[in-house]
Design an enzyme around this catalytic site. Sequence first.
Site, PDB file in Angstrom:
ATOM      1  CB  THR A  71      -0.844   0.060   1.114  1.00  0.00           C
ATOM      2  OG1 THR A  71      -1.496  -1.537   0.882  1.00  0.00           O
ATOM      3  CG2 THR A  71      -1.785   0.885   0.576  1.00  0.00           C
ATOM      4  CD1 TRP A  72       4.887   4.322   1.358  1.00  0.00           C
ATOM      5  CD2 TRP A  72       5.914   2.958   2.895  1.00  0.00           C
ATOM      6  NE1 TRP A  72       5.909   4.904   2.537  1.00  0.00           N
ATOM      7  CE2 TRP A  72       6.641   4.208   3.014  1.00  0.00           C
ATOM      8  CE3 TRP A  72       7.075   1.808   3.779  1.00  0.00           C
ATOM      9  CZ2 TRP A  72       7.867   4.790   4.046  1.00  0.00           C
ATOM     10  CZ3 TRP A  72       8.286   2.117   4.298  1.00  0.00           C
ATOM     11  CH2 TRP A  72       8.525   3.735   4.670  1.00  0.00           C
ATOM     12  CG  HIS A 137      -0.454 -10.100  -3.466  1.00  0.00           C
ATOM     13  ND1 HIS A 137       0.322  -9.245  -3.141  1.00  0.00           N
ATOM     14  CD2 HIS A 137      -2.138  -9.730  -3.458  1.00  0.00           C
ATOM     15  CE1 HIS A 137      -0.771  -7.853  -2.620  1.00  0.00           C
ATOM     16  NE2 HIS A 137      -1.885  -8.442  -2.038  1.00  0.00           N
ATOM     17  CE1 TYR A 225       6.040  -1.001   5.327  1.00  0.00           C
ATOM     18  CE2 TYR A 225       7.160  -1.399   7.018  1.00  0.00           C
ATOM     19  CZ  TYR A 225       6.229  -1.237   6.793  1.00  0.00           C
ATOM     20  OH  TYR A 225       5.530  -0.100   7.578  1.00  0.00           O
TER      21      TYR A 225
HETATM   22  P1  PAP Z   1      -1.486  -5.544   0.742  1.00  0.00           P
HETATM   23  O1  PAP Z   1      -0.957  -7.000   0.649  1.00  0.00           O
HETATM   24  O2  PAP Z   1      -3.129  -5.963   1.531  1.00  0.00           O
HETATM   25  O3  PAP Z   1      -1.866  -4.275  -0.170  1.00  0.00           O
HETATM   26  P2  PAP Z   1       0.126  -4.198   2.421  1.00  0.00           P
HETATM   27  O4  PAP Z   1      -0.007  -2.744   2.074  1.00  0.00           O
HETATM   28  O5  PAP Z   1       1.419  -4.822   1.888  1.00  0.00           O
HETATM   29  O6  PAP Z   1      -1.404  -5.669   2.422  1.00  0.00           O
HETATM   30  O7  PAP Z   1       0.801  -4.168   3.454  1.00  0.00           O
HETATM   31  C1  PAP Z   1       0.473  -3.872   4.732  1.00  0.00           C
HETATM   32  C2  PAP Z   1       1.251  -3.549   5.827  1.00  0.00           C
HETATM   33  O8  PAP Z   1       1.369  -2.007   5.464  1.00  0.00           O
HETATM   34  C3  PAP Z   1       0.604  -2.635   6.843  1.00  0.00           C
HETATM   35  O9  PAP Z   1       1.611  -3.424   8.046  1.00  0.00           O
HETATM   36  P3  PAP Z   1       1.358  -3.291   9.127  1.00  0.00           P
HETATM   37  O10 PAP Z   1       0.203  -4.244   9.554  1.00  0.00           O
HETATM   38  O11 PAP Z   1       2.386  -3.796  10.171  1.00  0.00           O
HETATM   39  O12 PAP Z   1       0.792  -2.266  10.101  1.00  0.00           O
HETATM   40  C4  PAP Z   1       0.347  -1.653   6.489  1.00  0.00           C
HETATM   41  O13 PAP Z   1       0.192  -0.880   8.143  1.00  0.00           O
HETATM   42  C5  PAP Z   1       1.382  -0.931   5.830  1.00  0.00           C
HETATM   43  N1  PAP Z   1       1.502   0.408   5.708  1.00  0.00           N
HETATM   44  C6  PAP Z   1       0.387   0.806   4.933  1.00  0.00           C
HETATM   45  N2  PAP Z   1       0.497   2.201   4.360  1.00  0.00           N
HETATM   46  C7  PAP Z   1       2.357   2.858   4.784  1.00  0.00           C
HETATM   47  C8  PAP Z   1       2.791   3.359   4.828  1.00  0.00           C
HETATM   48  N3  PAP Z   1       2.343   4.169   3.696  1.00  0.00           N
HETATM   49  N4  PAP Z   1       4.208   3.318   4.932  1.00  0.00           N
HETATM   50  C9  PAP Z   1       4.890   2.141   5.957  1.00  0.00           C
HETATM   51  N5  PAP Z   1       3.321   1.426   6.176  1.00  0.00           N
HETATM   52  C10 PAP Z   1       2.100   0.805   5.423  1.00  0.00           C
END
Ligand code: PAP
Length: 324
Positions: A71-72, A137, A225
């Site tokens: 998502t980042w 994915h 990450y």
């Molecule tokens: P997806 O496979 O469903 O797209 P994905 O975005 O890969 O999910 O992973 C979500 C993780 O990225 C979350 O981690 P956490 O559960 O450990 O908190 C989410 O918080 C984190 N995330 C989303 N946006 C950002 C961002 N802008 N910067 C850093 N981490 C982020």
Amino acid sequence: MATINPPKTTSTSALFDDLPTEKWINLANLYQWKGFWYRRPHLEAVMEARSSFKARDEDVILASSMKTGTTWLKALIPSIMDPNARIVGETNSDDNSDPLVQNFPNVLIPSFEIQIFAENSTYNILDMPSPRLFRTHMPYAMLPDSIKTSGCKIVYITRDPKDTVLSLWHFMNSIRKPEERPFPLNEFFESFCKGLHPFGPFHDHVLGYWKESMMRPEKILFLRYEDMKRDTSGQVKKLASFLGRPFAKEEEVAKVVWMCSFERLKNLEVNKNGVEPDAGFPKSAYFRLGVVGDWKNSLSMEMKKQLDEITCNKLEGSGLDLLN
Ligand code: PAP
């Protein structure tokens, strides 16, 4: 809008009867195809993408396992490609012309398996102007041939599997009803360690992209990450150069880093409420904590040891280190 993607070319029902299948955490059946596990609608979409997707040289494909920081990058890649995002003002502030203020990030880079090639898709990818941005994915080996052979670029992101499994566990719990208990973490973890999870095994997924990125660094940018968190500006500059959009000024880098920061995205109205329509998860679940090492708060030392050992064994000799 009518579906104007190329007509479906694959008939899959007979094939599913012959595939190995397993129940995943009492939630869904997974099917194993060519070494990887999928939910049925995702696998149907993967097959459809493989038979009908034609990549263009200008396309950018964001690839990842689930919950590794995609998502980042769903925010960063469109921002890097958008010339308006580089216009630097006196101070950073939310601006209604910013696509991130208007759109949940999944909309900015549609997914092959959840959106574009899903049943009843309304995406018209043939008329999308270049550069088209897509995400998936899919494991590297399963990508449509034209992605591998065209000049399009692939950005892959991965993460320590301990944080990945924990993030996935929280994410799946986000669709439990309030009266339901969380999925048992032990079972969830064991399943992940066996490679039984959507698009798993995790380590095989990572290795497929890692090996290809070693051979073709101009084709695949491999990101971790943890590096993104430690040196966000440096990694964002690397990403922009890889995409052929290097930054001219440090202020531009700082602006894009701010625009896509966890704290900002998490607090934007568009990301706070409601459910993401294609995958059915609360939008807020995509922005949970956003830190490195949260596994320490939930995984036991035995679990750490078990998963670290699997990771070390699987990655041995690859030159890749994923452990934090
Ligand atoms: P997806 O496979 O469903 O797209 P994905 O975005 O890969 O999910 O992973 C979500 C993780 O990225 C979350 O981690 P956490 O559960 O450990 O908190 C989410 O918080 C984190 N995330 C989303 N946006 C950002 C961002 N802008 N910067 C850093 N981490 C982020």
